[in-house]
Design a protein around this motif. Sequence first.
Motif, PDB file in Angstrom:
ATOM      1  N   MET A 194      -6.676  -0.338  -2.420  1.00 19.90           N
ATOM      2  CA  MET A 194      -6.649   0.109  -3.746  1.00 19.90           C
ATOM      3  C   MET A 194      -7.392  -0.738  -4.337  1.00 19.90           C
ATOM      4  SD  MET A 194      -3.582   1.051  -6.387  1.00 19.90           S
ATOM      5  CE  MET A 194      -2.902   1.886  -4.998  1.00 19.90           C
ATOM      6  N   SER A 195      -8.496  -0.442  -5.093  1.00 18.89           N
ATOM      7  CA  SER A 195      -9.372  -1.574  -5.810  1.00 18.89           C
ATOM      8  C   SER A 195      -8.790  -2.219  -7.137  1.00 18.89           C
ATOM      9  CB  SER A 195     -10.649  -0.797  -6.389  1.00 18.89           C
ATOM     10  OG  SER A 195     -10.527  -0.026  -7.238  1.00 18.89           O
ATOM     11  N   GLY A 196      -9.198  -3.319  -7.384  1.00 21.94           N
ATOM     12  CA  GLY A 196      -8.420  -4.136  -8.558  1.00 21.94           C
ATOM     13  C   GLY A 196      -8.778  -3.246  -9.973  1.00 21.94           C
ATOM     14  N   SER A 197      -9.799  -2.265 -10.116  1.00 16.01           N
ATOM     15  CA  SER A 197     -10.021  -1.723 -11.199  1.00 16.01           C
ATOM     16  C   SER A 197      -8.960  -0.312 -11.327  1.00 16.01           C
ATOM     17  CB  SER A 197     -11.445  -1.005 -11.241  1.00 16.01           C
ATOM     18  OG  SER A 197     -11.739  -0.241  -9.962  1.00 16.01           O
ATOM     19  N   GLU A 198      -8.729   0.092 -10.024  1.00 17.62           N
ATOM     20  CA  GLU A 198      -7.793   1.348 -10.235  1.00 17.62           C
ATOM     21  C   GLU A 198      -6.170   0.742 -10.334  1.00 17.62           C
ATOM     22  OE1 GLU A 198      -5.843   4.258  -6.929  1.00 17.62           O
ATOM     23  OE2 GLU A 198      -8.053   3.821  -6.582  1.00 17.62           O
ATOM     24  N   VAL A 199      -6.074  -0.428  -9.794  1.00 16.63           N
ATOM     25  CA  VAL A 199      -4.780  -0.901 -10.272  1.00 16.63           C
ATOM     26  C   VAL A 199      -4.537  -1.209 -11.545  1.00 16.63           C
ATOM     27  CG1 VAL A 199      -3.173  -2.985  -9.781  1.00 16.63           C
ATOM     28  CG2 VAL A 199      -4.465  -2.134  -7.889  1.00 16.63           C
ATOM     29  N   ALA A 200      -5.716  -1.714 -12.369  1.00 18.70           N
ATOM     30  CA  ALA A 200      -5.422  -2.165 -13.729  1.00 18.70           C
ATOM     31  C   ALA A 200      -5.460  -0.768 -14.509  1.00 18.70           C
ATOM     32  CB  ALA A 200      -6.663  -2.664 -14.183  1.00 18.70           C
ATOM     33  N   ALA A 201      -6.044   0.218 -14.149  1.00 22.45           N
ATOM     34  CA  ALA A 201      -6.094   1.636 -14.667  1.00 22.45           C
ATOM     35  C   ALA A 201      -4.805   2.203 -14.730  1.00 22.45           C
ATOM     36  CB  ALA A 201      -7.209   2.394 -14.207  1.00 22.45           C
ATOM     37  N   ARG A 202      -4.286   2.179 -13.396  1.00 25.07           N
ATOM     38  CA  ARG A 202      -3.033   2.810 -13.204  1.00 25.07           C
ATOM     39  C   ARG A 202      -1.779   2.173 -14.067  1.00 25.07           C
ATOM     40  NH1 ARG A 202      -2.870   4.716  -6.849  1.00 25.07           N
ATOM     41  NH2 ARG A 202      -0.580   4.955  -7.342  1.00 25.07           N
ATOM     42  N   GLN A 203      -1.926   0.739 -14.226  1.00 21.58           N
ATOM     43  CA  GLN A 203      -0.982   0.005 -14.907  1.00 21.58           C
ATOM     44  C   GLN A 203      -1.111   0.335 -16.251  1.00 21.58           C
ATOM     45  OE1 GLN A 203      -2.184  -3.960 -13.847  1.00 21.58           O
ATOM     46  NE2 GLN A 203      -0.646  -4.089 -12.129  1.00 21.58           N
ATOM     47  N   CYS A 204      -2.500   0.618 -16.657  1.00 23.25           N
ATOM     48  CA  CYS A 204      -2.540   1.084 -18.219  1.00 23.25           C
ATOM     49  C   CYS A 204      -2.073   2.257 -18.685  1.00 23.25           C
ATOM     50  CB  CYS A 204      -4.297   1.034 -18.396  1.00 23.25           C
ATOM     51  SG  CYS A 204      -4.337   1.929 -20.165  1.00 23.25           S
ATOM     52  N   VAL A 205      -2.172   3.569 -17.749  1.00 21.46           N
ATOM     53  CA  VAL A 205      -1.577   4.703 -17.919  1.00 21.46           C
ATOM     54  C   VAL A 205      -0.077   4.730 -17.954  1.00 21.46           C
ATOM     55  CG1 VAL A 205      -1.465   7.228 -17.112  1.00 21.46           C
ATOM     56  CG2 VAL A 205      -3.673   5.955 -17.048  1.00 21.46           C
ATOM     57  N   VAL A 206       0.402   4.012 -16.836  1.00 18.41           N
ATOM     58  CA  VAL A 206       2.001   3.820 -16.538  1.00 18.41           C
ATOM     59  C   VAL A 206       2.623   3.161 -17.728  1.00 18.41           C
ATOM     60  CG1 VAL A 206       3.742   2.685 -15.098  1.00 18.41           C
ATOM     61  CG2 VAL A 206       1.849   4.010 -13.915  1.00 18.41           C
ATOM     62  N   GLY A 207       1.882   2.086 -18.177  1.00 23.88           N
ATOM     63  CA  GLY A 207       2.397   1.349 -19.374  1.00 23.88           C
ATOM     64  C   GLY A 207       2.273   2.228 -20.576  1.00 23.88           C
ATOM     65  N   ALA A 208       1.399   3.128 -20.549  1.00 22.84           N
ATOM     66  CA  ALA A 208       1.332   3.922 -21.967  1.00 22.84           C
ATOM     67  C   ALA A 208       2.310   5.142 -21.714  1.00 22.84           C
ATOM     68  CB  ALA A 208      -0.146   4.858 -22.098  1.00 22.84           C
ATOM     69  N   MET A 209       2.907   5.212 -20.834  1.00 20.84           N
ATOM     70  CA  MET A 209       3.811   6.505 -20.497  1.00 20.84           C
ATOM     71  C   MET A 209       5.271   6.041 -20.734  1.00 20.84           C
ATOM     72  SD  MET A 209       2.128   8.770 -17.040  1.00 20.84           S
ATOM     73  CE  MET A 209       3.575   9.735 -17.316  1.00 20.84           C
ATOM     74  N   GLU A 210       5.434   4.607 -20.453  1.00 23.26           N
ATOM     75  CA  GLU A 210       6.857   3.955 -20.687  1.00 23.26           C
ATOM     76  C   GLU A 210       7.616   4.373 -21.956  1.00 23.26           C
ATOM     77  OE1 GLU A 210       6.797   0.014 -19.832  1.00 23.26           O
ATOM     78  OE2 GLU A 210       6.355   0.273 -17.690  1.00 23.26           O
ATOM     79  N   GLY A 211       8.545   5.118 -22.004  1.00 25.61           N
ATOM     80  CA  GLY A 211       9.184   5.422 -23.035  1.00 25.61           C
ATOM     81  C   GLY A 211       8.910   6.618 -23.554  1.00 25.61           C
ATOM     82  N   ARG A 212       7.778   7.013 -23.432  1.00 25.67           N
ATOM     83  CA  ARG A 212       7.390   8.119 -24.172  1.00 25.67           C
ATOM     84  C   ARG A 212       7.074   9.520 -23.275  1.00 25.67           C
ATOM     85  NH1 ARG A 212       1.793   6.415 -26.903  1.00 25.67           N
ATOM     86  NH2 ARG A 212       2.198   8.421 -27.760  1.00 25.67           N
ATOM     87  N   VAL A 213       7.999   9.737 -22.335  1.00 26.55           N
ATOM     88  CA  VAL A 213       7.739  10.743 -21.167  1.00 26.55           C
ATOM     89  C   VAL A 213       8.225  12.060 -21.911  1.00 26.55           C
ATOM     90  CG1 VAL A 213       9.238  11.975 -19.184  1.00 26.55           C
ATOM     91  CG2 VAL A 213       8.156   9.582 -18.928  1.00 26.55           C
ATOM     92  N   ASP A 214       9.239  11.938 -23.035  1.00 27.14           N
ATOM     93  CA  ASP A 214       9.642  13.316 -23.689  1.00 27.14           C
ATOM     94  C   ASP A 214       8.580  13.686 -24.531  1.00 27.14           C
ATOM     95  OD1 ASP A 214      12.287  13.029 -22.381  1.00 27.14           O
ATOM     96  OD2 ASP A 214      13.417  12.212 -24.011  1.00 27.14           O
TER      97      ASP A 214
END
Length: 290
Positions: free
Chosen positions: A1-21
């Motif tokens: 997994m490339s570094g850019s993909e890891v960063a992008a995934r962390q960005c999306v997962v971070g944006a979803m934290e506490g906001r799933v509902d």
Amino acid sequence: MSGSEVAARQCVVGAMEGRVDEIADRWVQLQARWAAPSTGIRESELREEADALVAAVATGLESPLPVEQIVASHVDLNRTVTELSLRRARSGESPTATSLAVLAPKEALLEAVQESTQDSGKLFSAALLINQLMDAAGALSFDTYVEGREEIIHRQSRQLLELSTPVVRLWGKVLGVPLIGTLDAAQVVMENLLQAIQDQESTVAIIDITGVPTVDTAVAQHLMQTVQAVRLMGADCIISGIRPPIAQTIAQLGIDLSTIMTRATLADALSEAVELTAGSLPPSDAPVAR
């Protein structure tokens, strides 16, 4: 997994934290706007689907799987998309509306990311990641929907064939199968007839082809196979409804039915069947031919 993909995934997962509902609520709103279900799916059911799909997306992004493999290989996400698509197929929803329903979280996820960061580079990478992931989910949804509808159509066709080729008890241990139209249901006819012979301990089966417009080599082959199967069950088989045009066609094709008992009418076949069963009286609940 490339570094850019890891960063992008962390960005999306971070944006979803506490906001799933919140994202799930937005999913329901977007679905109603893009492709409102036309089959009476309740809002509570939509919310259940949204909760399951958004949660599966989150766990999929947190997995070590490359983004191009998440939909296919992540068990929860794959199952969630598949089950949603099959439910929609069985309820009669269109494939387009079903795929759009799966794609609807894309906008909700993008909105969440936009609210979590103003970095244009992160936004672009996250958008590419979300598009790749949800487009794969949409493709899986469409494929699953098509397979589900084909299964439903096949099952309904088989049920119609079974209804159009009933096995009826004519007299005592005599069964009858009236065939109508083509013999596309040949396998169904054979299965139903053999099962009825076993269940009712019948000794004679009459196959009436009065409603079959033409008899060609394929039709004759089906009939001969059915007769052979009936004999293997220990019963005799009579084919009735051999009209002059049918007899002439069979003779011209060189089809040998000499080993099969045939009669011109169903009445003649029933009379022969009664003799074969030694004139056994019909049970009180069986229809009697007149």
